[in-house]
Design a protein around this motif. Structure first.
Motif, PDB file in Angstrom:
ATOM      1  N   PHE A 164       0.847  -1.185   0.000  1.00 34.15           N
ATOM      2  CA  PHE A 164       0.000   0.000   0.000  1.00 34.15           C
ATOM      3  C   PHE A 164       0.891   1.246   0.000  1.00 34.15           C
ATOM      4  CE2 PHE A 164      -2.843  -3.219   1.763  1.00 34.15           C
ATOM      5  CZ  PHE A 164      -3.989  -2.992   1.002  1.00 34.15           C
ATOM      6  N   PRO A 165       0.466   2.311  -0.674  1.00 34.05           N
ATOM      7  CA  PRO A 165       1.301   3.511  -0.780  1.00 34.05           C
ATOM      8  C   PRO A 165       1.327   4.290   0.531  1.00 34.05           C
ATOM      9  CG  PRO A 165      -0.813   3.858  -1.881  1.00 34.05           C
ATOM     10  CD  PRO A 165      -0.781   2.421  -1.464  1.00 34.05           C
ATOM     11  N   VAL A 166       2.376   4.110   1.317  1.00 32.10           N
ATOM     12  CA  VAL A 166       2.456   4.698   2.642  1.00 32.10           C
ATOM     13  C   VAL A 166       3.896   5.076   2.943  1.00 32.10           C
ATOM     14  CG1 VAL A 166       2.737   2.435   3.717  1.00 32.10           C
ATOM     15  CG2 VAL A 166       1.848   4.315   5.083  1.00 32.10           C
ATOM     16  N   SER A 167       4.076   6.117   3.702  1.00 31.35           N
ATOM     17  CA  SER A 167       5.408   6.510   4.171  1.00 31.35           C
ATOM     18  C   SER A 167       5.319   6.849   5.647  1.00 31.35           C
ATOM     19  CB  SER A 167       5.954   7.695   3.366  1.00 31.35           C
ATOM     20  OG  SER A 167       5.061   8.799   3.420  1.00 31.35           O
ATOM     21  N   TRP A 168       6.471   6.820   6.330  1.00 32.97           N
ATOM     22  CA  TRP A 168       6.469   7.054   7.769  1.00 32.97           C
ATOM     23  C   TRP A 168       6.870   8.489   8.085  1.00 32.97           C
ATOM     24  CZ3 TRP A 168       4.413   5.311  11.956  1.00 32.97           C
ATOM     25  CH2 TRP A 168       4.848   5.777  13.193  1.00 32.97           C
ATOM     26  N   GLY A 169       6.258   9.031   9.118  1.00 32.08           N
ATOM     27  CA  GLY A 169       6.665  10.311   9.659  1.00 32.08           C
ATOM     28  C   GLY A 169       5.855  11.485   9.151  1.00 32.08           C
ATOM     29  N   ILE A 170       6.009  12.592   9.834  1.00 29.27           N
ATOM     30  CA  ILE A 170       5.365  13.839   9.441  1.00 29.27           C
ATOM     31  C   ILE A 170       6.262  14.529   8.424  1.00 29.27           C
ATOM     32  CG2 ILE A 170       4.575  16.102  10.239  1.00 29.27           C
ATOM     33  CD1 ILE A 170       4.063  14.806  12.980  1.00 29.27           C
ATOM     34  N   PRO A 171       5.769  14.809   7.231  1.00 23.07           N
ATOM     35  CA  PRO A 171       6.612  15.445   6.208  1.00 23.07           C
ATOM     36  C   PRO A 171       7.250  16.726   6.721  1.00 23.07           C
ATOM     37  CG  PRO A 171       4.531  14.718   5.254  1.00 23.07           C
ATOM     38  CD  PRO A 171       4.404  14.547   6.734  1.00 23.07           C
ATOM     39  N   ALA A 172       8.482  16.966   6.318  1.00 20.24           N
ATOM     40  CA  ALA A 172       9.240  18.107   6.832  1.00 20.24           C
ATOM     41  C   ALA A 172       8.574  19.434   6.507  1.00 20.24           C
ATOM     42  CB  ALA A 172      10.664  18.069   6.262  1.00 20.24           C
ATOM     43  N   ARG A 173       7.867  19.494   5.382  1.00 22.29           N
ATOM     44  CA  ARG A 173       7.255  20.767   4.982  1.00 22.29           C
ATOM     45  C   ARG A 173       5.978  21.082   5.748  1.00 22.29           C
ATOM     46  NH1 ARG A 173       6.897  17.025   1.117  1.00 22.29           N
ATOM     47  NH2 ARG A 173       4.869  16.378   0.275  1.00 22.29           N
ATOM     48  N   VAL A 174       5.495  20.152   6.541  1.00 20.35           N
ATOM     49  CA  VAL A 174       4.316  20.413   7.369  1.00 20.35           C
ATOM     50  C   VAL A 174       4.755  21.129   8.631  1.00 20.35           C
ATOM     51  CG1 VAL A 174       2.501  19.355   8.759  1.00 20.35           C
ATOM     52  CG2 VAL A 174       2.989  18.482   6.470  1.00 20.35           C
ATOM     53  N   PRO A 283       0.770  22.777   3.786  1.00 15.79           N
ATOM     54  CA  PRO A 283       0.884  22.777   2.327  1.00 15.79           C
ATOM     55  C   PRO A 283       0.256  21.536   1.697  1.00 15.79           C
ATOM     56  CG  PRO A 283       2.907  21.943   3.266  1.00 15.79           C
ATOM     57  CD  PRO A 283       1.995  22.256   4.434  1.00 15.79           C
ATOM     58  N   ASP A 284       0.113  21.579   0.397  1.00 15.64           N
ATOM     59  CA  ASP A 284      -0.222  20.381  -0.404  1.00 15.64           C
ATOM     60  C   ASP A 284      -1.593  19.780  -0.119  1.00 15.64           C
ATOM     61  OD1 ASP A 284       2.338  20.650  -1.484  1.00 15.64           O
ATOM     62  OD2 ASP A 284       3.201  19.334   0.050  1.00 15.64           O
ATOM     63  N   HIS A 285      -2.463  20.500   0.564  1.00 17.87           N
ATOM     64  CA  HIS A 285      -3.842  20.040   0.776  1.00 17.87           C
ATOM     65  C   HIS A 285      -3.913  18.671   1.445  1.00 17.87           C
ATOM     66  CE1 HIS A 285      -5.481  23.387  -1.558  1.00 17.87           C
ATOM     67  NE2 HIS A 285      -4.521  23.165  -2.441  1.00 17.87           N
ATOM     68  N   TYR A 286      -3.033  18.414   2.375  1.00 25.47           N
ATOM     69  CA  TYR A 286      -3.115  17.159   3.130  1.00 25.47           C
ATOM     70  C   TYR A 286      -4.471  17.046   3.822  1.00 25.47           C
ATOM     71  CZ  TYR A 286       1.849  15.852   2.851  1.00 25.47           C
ATOM     72  OH  TYR A 286       3.091  15.457   2.423  1.00 25.47           O
ATOM     73  N   MET A 287      -4.901  15.798   4.023  1.00 26.61           N
ATOM     74  CA  MET A 287      -6.010  15.501   4.918  1.00 26.61           C
ATOM     75  C   MET A 287      -5.407  14.921   6.196  1.00 26.61           C
ATOM     76  SD  MET A 287      -8.858  14.005   2.239  1.00 26.61           S
ATOM     77  CE  MET A 287      -8.014  12.454   1.943  1.00 26.61           C
TER      78      MET A 287
END
Length: 437
Positions: A164-174, A283-287
């Motif tokens: 499944f398309p997943v990555s770990w952690g809170i993105p740095a740009r958030v 940024p990037d319209h995250y949910m």
């Protein structure tokens, strides 16, 4: 043989939402549909004109299967109008937890079906040729406390294991205080946001172009079955069909056997800010959503609003006074304020809506053994739109004679639910069933 039933329901909301809704403002000219005033003959009759019914109509029509959809009031005026439009392949129950309930193979199959349904919905939205507010997004799934980090790591491991398309952690740009307030996070990719009202009407217009017929202000008085065909008696017309789809959501509909699943009804609260309220740190319209239950969540809109929701409680009637709605709205704003301190929020719309959960965290989809030909499309939990696509896929496969391994897993007749207050219909090949008014 003809049997009639007087029916009551112990837990039934008077309406599905209260307060002021955001989505109707995005469609100043809402399409109208005629009332059924004649006899229609078709392969499938769909009862319910919300997003679930629209998805079923569009998928059937695209497959060349004749269908007629009827709605007792106005199309998309019930739960669809209160839907906050987050579309995710992850369910309210984690994959790793679902494995412990139904086995690893079944849990992975179910999650892959949700992922496939999201792709199908994206294609359907594109096929309509209209602006449905469908945008691919990523979702930040946050650990609400330190104790939930291990659980989230285990979930990340299982999602990665099964591609499944997943990555770990809170993105740095958030930015903001998310990395301080939330103990950890994973990010799923390939999720989406929608405008549920626009999508429903676009899907219905698409289905009509392909031959489906749509009627509103057309309630069903009685459903009868004779010689393998159903007769749906309406106020001024009737429908003859080989199959019936129950897409009435949490409002009354076709009587369900006593051994069938019934939702656990609750209510939730949501708000929409004025435009231009998305923080620069987001940024990037995250949910965003979280591991706590009930959970807080939010998304953005194309015109720069924040849509946030949560504060669920066990009351099922959404009717509430202004003081309660204000208190719950302020609670949601306080949770936003924890993530983005110093930001001043202006709320334009706030509402309360009824939703349902199941005791095993799976939806009730497909035929019940005691009601051959009646297909239940009762989506529960926070992933209802995805489940609606799965319901339509199960129906397609049944009509086309294809096996679907999800049929028994999601059957409304499965044994793992408690529906002791639901009425009983005898298992008779030909009968008529009263409807809830």
């Amino acid at each position: 043989m003809s049997i009639r039933h007087g029916i009551t329901h112990a837990r039934q909301p008077r309406k599905l939402h209260d307060g002021t809704l955001y989505w109707p403002k995005t469609m100043p000219h809402i399409p109208a549909y005629p009332m059924l005033r004649r006899r229609e003959e078709t392969e499938v009759a769909i009862v319910g004109g919300g997003l679930t019914g629209a998805i079923c109509a569009a998928m059937l029509a695209r497959s060349g299967i004749p269908c007629v959809l009827i709605e007792g009031k106005q199309v998309a005026s019930g739960s669809t109008a209160a839907n906050t439009g987050l579309i995710q392949f992850c369910s309210d129950i984690m994959l790793s937890e679902l494995m412990g309930r139904i086995g690893e193979k079944n849990a992975v199959m179910f999650y892959h079906a949700c992922r496939k349904a999201l792709v199908t919905l994206a294609q359907l939205s594109s096929d309509t040729g209209e602006d449905t507010g469908f945008y691919t997004r990523s979702s930040l799934y946050c650990a609400s406390c330190e104790d939930d980090v291990a659980k989230l790591i285990r979930e990340y491991t299982m999602l990665r294991k099964y591609d499944f398309p997943v990555s770990w952690g809170i993105p740095a740009r958030v930015g903001g205080k998310i990395s301080e307030v939330k103990a950890g996070a994973l990010t799923t990719h390939g999720d989406a946001e929608i405008n549920p009202l626009r999508l429903t009407h676009a899907l219905l217009a698409y289905a009509v172009r392909l031959g489906a017929r749509v009627y509103e202000n057309t309630g069903v008085l009685e459903v009868g079955r004779m010689n393998g065909r159903f007769t749906l008696l309406c106020q001024e017309g009737e429908i003859l069909a080989r199959r019936v789809v129950k897409a009435t959501g949490y409002l009354p509909g076709i009587v369900t056997p006593s051994s069938a699943g019934a939702p656990i009804l609750k209510r939730s609260f949501a708000l929409a800010t004025v435009p231009g309220q998305v923080p620069d740190e987001w940024p990037d319209h995250y949910m965003m959503w979280e591991t706590a239950r009930p959970y807080f969540y939010f998304r953005t809109t194309p015109d720069g609003r924040i849509l946030a929701g949560g504060s669920d409680d066990s009351l099922y009637d959404p009717t509430c006074d202004g003081k309660l709605l204000t208190n719950r709205t302020n609670g949601l704003l306080a949770q936003l304020g924890e993530l983005f301190p110093g930001h001043e929020w202006q709320v334009e719309d706030a509402w309360c809506g009824t939703f349902g959960e199941s005791s095993d965290d799976l939806p009730f989809l497909g035929e019940h053994p005691d009601q051959p030909g009646i297909h239940h499309a009762l989506s529960t939990g926070g992933n209802g739109t995805i489940y609606s696509v799965i319901a339509a896929s199960l129906l397609q496969d049944r009509i086309l004679g294809r096996d679907n391994r999800l049929s028994s897993l999601l059957s409304p007749g499965r044994r793992t639910v408690d529906a002791s207050y639901m009425p009983h219909i005898p298992n008779s090949p030909d009968h008529s069933a009263s409807l809830f008014a």
